[in-house]
Design a protein around this motif. Sequence first.
Motif, PDB file in Angstrom:
ATOM      1  N   ARG A 229      -3.425 -10.876   3.626  1.00  0.00           N
ATOM      2  CA  ARG A 229      -4.104 -11.847   2.765  1.00  0.00           C
ATOM      3  C   ARG A 229      -3.787 -11.583   1.297  1.00  0.00           C
ATOM      4  O   ARG A 229      -3.617 -12.515   0.498  1.00  0.00           O
ATOM      5  CB  ARG A 229      -5.621 -11.760   2.977  1.00  0.00           C
ATOM      6  CG  ARG A 229      -6.084 -12.278   4.333  1.00  0.00           C
ATOM      7  CD  ARG A 229      -7.592 -12.239   4.426  1.00  0.00           C
ATOM      8  NE  ARG A 229      -8.056 -12.739   5.718  1.00  0.00           N
ATOM      9  CZ  ARG A 229      -9.322 -12.799   6.080  1.00  0.00           C
ATOM     10  NH1 ARG A 229     -10.262 -12.380   5.225  1.00  0.00           N
ATOM     11  NH2 ARG A 229      -9.665 -13.264   7.263  1.00  0.00           N
ATOM     12  N   LYS A 230      -3.719 -10.296   0.962  1.00  0.00           N
ATOM     13  CA  LYS A 230      -3.454  -9.929  -0.424  1.00  0.00           C
ATOM     14  C   LYS A 230      -2.100 -10.419  -0.889  1.00  0.00           C
ATOM     15  O   LYS A 230      -1.955 -10.972  -1.989  1.00  0.00           O
ATOM     16  CB  LYS A 230      -3.541  -8.407  -0.566  1.00  0.00           C
ATOM     17  CG  LYS A 230      -3.274  -7.898  -1.980  1.00  0.00           C
ATOM     18  CD  LYS A 230      -3.409  -6.378  -2.031  1.00  0.00           C
ATOM     19  CE  LYS A 230      -3.107  -5.852  -3.433  1.00  0.00           C
ATOM     20  NZ  LYS A 230      -3.219  -4.369  -3.489  1.00  0.00           N
TER      21      LYS A 230
ATOM     22  N   TRP B 237       3.606 -12.564   6.142  1.00  0.00           N
ATOM     23  CA  TRP B 237       3.689 -11.918   7.445  1.00  0.00           C
ATOM     24  C   TRP B 237       4.607 -10.715   7.307  1.00  0.00           C
ATOM     25  O   TRP B 237       5.655 -10.797   6.660  1.00  0.00           O
ATOM     26  CB  TRP B 237       4.246 -12.889   8.494  1.00  0.00           C
ATOM     27  CG  TRP B 237       3.307 -13.998   8.831  1.00  0.00           C
ATOM     28  CD1 TRP B 237       3.316 -15.277   8.349  1.00  0.00           C
ATOM     29  CD2 TRP B 237       2.183 -13.929   9.725  1.00  0.00           C
ATOM     30  NE1 TRP B 237       2.274 -16.012   8.876  1.00  0.00           N
ATOM     31  CE2 TRP B 237       1.568 -15.208   9.727  1.00  0.00           C
ATOM     32  CE3 TRP B 237       1.645 -12.918  10.517  1.00  0.00           C
ATOM     33  CZ2 TRP B 237       0.442 -15.487  10.492  1.00  0.00           C
ATOM     34  CZ3 TRP B 237       0.528 -13.194  11.279  1.00  0.00           C
ATOM     35  CH2 TRP B 237      -0.064 -14.466  11.269  1.00  0.00           C
ATOM     36  N   TRP B 238       4.228  -9.585   7.911  1.00  0.00           N
ATOM     37  CA  TRP B 238       5.023  -8.375   7.721  1.00  0.00           C
ATOM     38  C   TRP B 238       4.976  -7.480   8.956  1.00  0.00           C
ATOM     39  O   TRP B 238       4.068  -7.580   9.788  1.00  0.00           O
ATOM     40  CB  TRP B 238       4.545  -7.591   6.509  1.00  0.00           C
ATOM     41  CG  TRP B 238       3.135  -7.062   6.640  1.00  0.00           C
ATOM     42  CD1 TRP B 238       1.975  -7.737   6.400  1.00  0.00           C
ATOM     43  CD2 TRP B 238       2.739  -5.749   7.086  1.00  0.00           C
ATOM     44  NE1 TRP B 238       0.878  -6.942   6.655  1.00  0.00           N
ATOM     45  CE2 TRP B 238       1.314  -5.718   7.082  1.00  0.00           C
ATOM     46  CE3 TRP B 238       3.455  -4.622   7.489  1.00  0.00           C
ATOM     47  CZ2 TRP B 238       0.606  -4.586   7.466  1.00  0.00           C
ATOM     48  CZ3 TRP B 238       2.737  -3.495   7.874  1.00  0.00           C
ATOM     49  CH2 TRP B 238       1.331  -3.492   7.850  1.00  0.00           C
ATOM     50  N   VAL B 239       5.979  -6.607   9.056  1.00  0.00           N
ATOM     51  CA  VAL B 239       6.029  -5.572  10.089  1.00  0.00           C
ATOM     52  C   VAL B 239       6.393  -4.263   9.406  1.00  0.00           C
ATOM     53  O   VAL B 239       7.035  -4.263   8.347  1.00  0.00           O
ATOM     54  CB  VAL B 239       7.079  -5.890  11.183  1.00  0.00           C
ATOM     55  CG1 VAL B 239       6.689  -7.134  11.958  1.00  0.00           C
ATOM     56  CG2 VAL B 239       8.476  -6.051  10.578  1.00  0.00           C
TER      57      VAL B 239
ATOM     58  N   GLU C  19       0.827  -1.216   0.000  1.00  0.00           N
ATOM     59  CA  GLU C  19       0.000   0.000   0.000  1.00  0.00           C
ATOM     60  C   GLU C  19       0.857   1.261   0.000  1.00  0.00           C
ATOM     61  O   GLU C  19       0.524   2.254   0.653  1.00  0.00           O
ATOM     62  CB  GLU C  19      -0.954   0.008   1.210  1.00  0.00           C
ATOM     63  CG  GLU C  19      -1.743  -1.262   1.425  1.00  0.00           C
ATOM     64  CD  GLU C  19      -2.630  -1.615   0.242  1.00  0.00           C
ATOM     65  OE1 GLU C  19      -3.066  -0.680  -0.451  1.00  0.00           O
ATOM     66  OE2 GLU C  19      -2.888  -2.807   0.030  1.00  0.00           O
ATOM     67  N   GLY C  20       1.972   1.212  -0.699  1.00  0.00           N
ATOM     68  CA  GLY C  20       2.834   2.376  -0.815  1.00  0.00           C
ATOM     69  C   GLY C  20       3.765   2.609   0.350  1.00  0.00           C
ATOM     70  O   GLY C  20       4.518   3.582   0.355  1.00  0.00           O
ATOM     71  N   LEU C  21       3.742   1.721   1.350  1.00  0.00           N
ATOM     72  CA  LEU C  21       4.590   1.893   2.526  1.00  0.00           C
ATOM     73  C   LEU C  21       5.633   0.784   2.607  1.00  0.00           C
ATOM     74  O   LEU C  21       5.319  -0.388   2.334  1.00  0.00           O
ATOM     75  CB  LEU C  21       3.739   1.876   3.798  1.00  0.00           C
ATOM     76  CG  LEU C  21       2.718   3.014   3.947  1.00  0.00           C
ATOM     77  CD1 LEU C  21       1.852   2.781   5.168  1.00  0.00           C
ATOM     78  CD2 LEU C  21       3.412   4.363   4.025  1.00  0.00           C
ATOM     79  N   PRO C  22       6.886   1.121   2.978  1.00  0.00           N
ATOM     80  CA  PRO C  22       7.920   0.092   3.096  1.00  0.00           C
ATOM     81  C   PRO C  22       7.662  -0.814   4.288  1.00  0.00           C
ATOM     82  O   PRO C  22       7.311  -0.339   5.372  1.00  0.00           O
ATOM     83  CB  PRO C  22       9.207   0.906   3.283  1.00  0.00           C
ATOM     84  CG  PRO C  22       8.760   2.204   3.864  1.00  0.00           C
ATOM     85  CD  PRO C  22       7.406   2.470   3.304  1.00  0.00           C
ATOM     86  N   VAL C  23       7.831  -2.115   4.093  1.00  0.00           N
ATOM     87  CA  VAL C  23       7.623  -3.091   5.162  1.00  0.00           C
ATOM     88  C   VAL C  23       8.746  -4.121   5.124  1.00  0.00           C
ATOM     89  O   VAL C  23       9.522  -4.188   4.162  1.00  0.00           O
ATOM     90  CB  VAL C  23       6.257  -3.809   5.030  1.00  0.00           C
ATOM     91  CG1 VAL C  23       5.113  -2.808   5.063  1.00  0.00           C
ATOM     92  CG2 VAL C  23       6.203  -4.650   3.759  1.00  0.00           C
TER      93      VAL C  23
END
Length: 368
Positions: A41-42, A46-48, A12-16
């Motif tokens: 889900r998309k 798993w992310w932070v 969504e445009g943000l670094p993760v």
Amino acid sequence: MKTIVLKNAVFEGLPVICLDFPYDFALKELVKTYPECQWSRKHKAWWVPYREDQLNELIQFFRGKVWLDYSSLRKVKVQDKFAELPVLEPAIQSEVNKLRDWMRNRRYADSTVKTYTEAMALFFRFMDNKDPEDVTNNDLETFNRDFIIRRKYSVSYQSQVINALKLYFGTLAQKKLDPEIIKRPKKPMLLPNVLSKEEVKRILDAHDNIKHKAMLSLIYACGLRRSELLGLKFEDVDARRGLLIIRQSKGRKDRVVPLSEKMVLLLRQYYREDKPEIFLFEGKVKGRKYSDRSLENVLKQALAKSGIKKPVTLHWLRHSYATHLLENGTDLRYIQELLGHKSSRTTEIYTHVSTHSLRQIKSPFDDL
């Protein structure tokens, strides 16, 4: 030892940072306990959120449990939310650091330290790194008018900025400024959301899982905040005296609340099945407290099972506890003590949502 590979990504445009590993139930449950970790889900990952100190925190959290392979992780330049403002100069940054250290030495809450220092840094960036000695009351008014109000920041944020500047200039800079010249706006009076006793019962009875039932029940039975519930240890339950000890809560205060026999029996049943080691409620990893996000999911599942469509939060259970006490005739002063409110004014808000007296009022419409 199992391995998790850390990779850069953009959601969504943000670094993760993605945590990549072959499916393993135990490893998945461990990853879920990391405070900021979420499942996409998309992207099926798993992310932070990415931030400069995130890698160090991941290493500390997973040390001794799994190997972290971060060989492919790259440093990312995070876009500054206020990129149009100049960067803090070293001299001003030093002043911000002084405020941070001063607050930490006096045991301010970490969240308060973060909020105040960020507010102070933002003010000086807006002022183009103006020397604190040259700052005037007019500068405070300009910042309030052209930054806070123009960007439509909240009333609470405006108050936080005033508090931060008042603390810095009044305590560290020892400069005679009047941050109160920025008029504190009136806070909107919002009534607390309250559930009926029938709705509370449906929520608490929704789970068959004894741990989930015990957590939600204890929040309502003792009027706890979420952080208070998750910080409880087994020794805080005084079953013989029917008391629950809440230690170092909001405002760094201890307090004691009554614990009913019904709640004691439920906690005993839960303890026999789960056997926590340190905290009263622990996640899959023994000795680590249950996570905020997991507790929120427990409530969401209960709402789905009970069929209640209201946007209930955990704090609604605390509000309901206070309101139901008031409707049962409990003195407001006792409710203040039970909730850990510093001011009686905070507790008095529940008189506006109690229906006990309102139901006794007859509408003139009925006489028509």
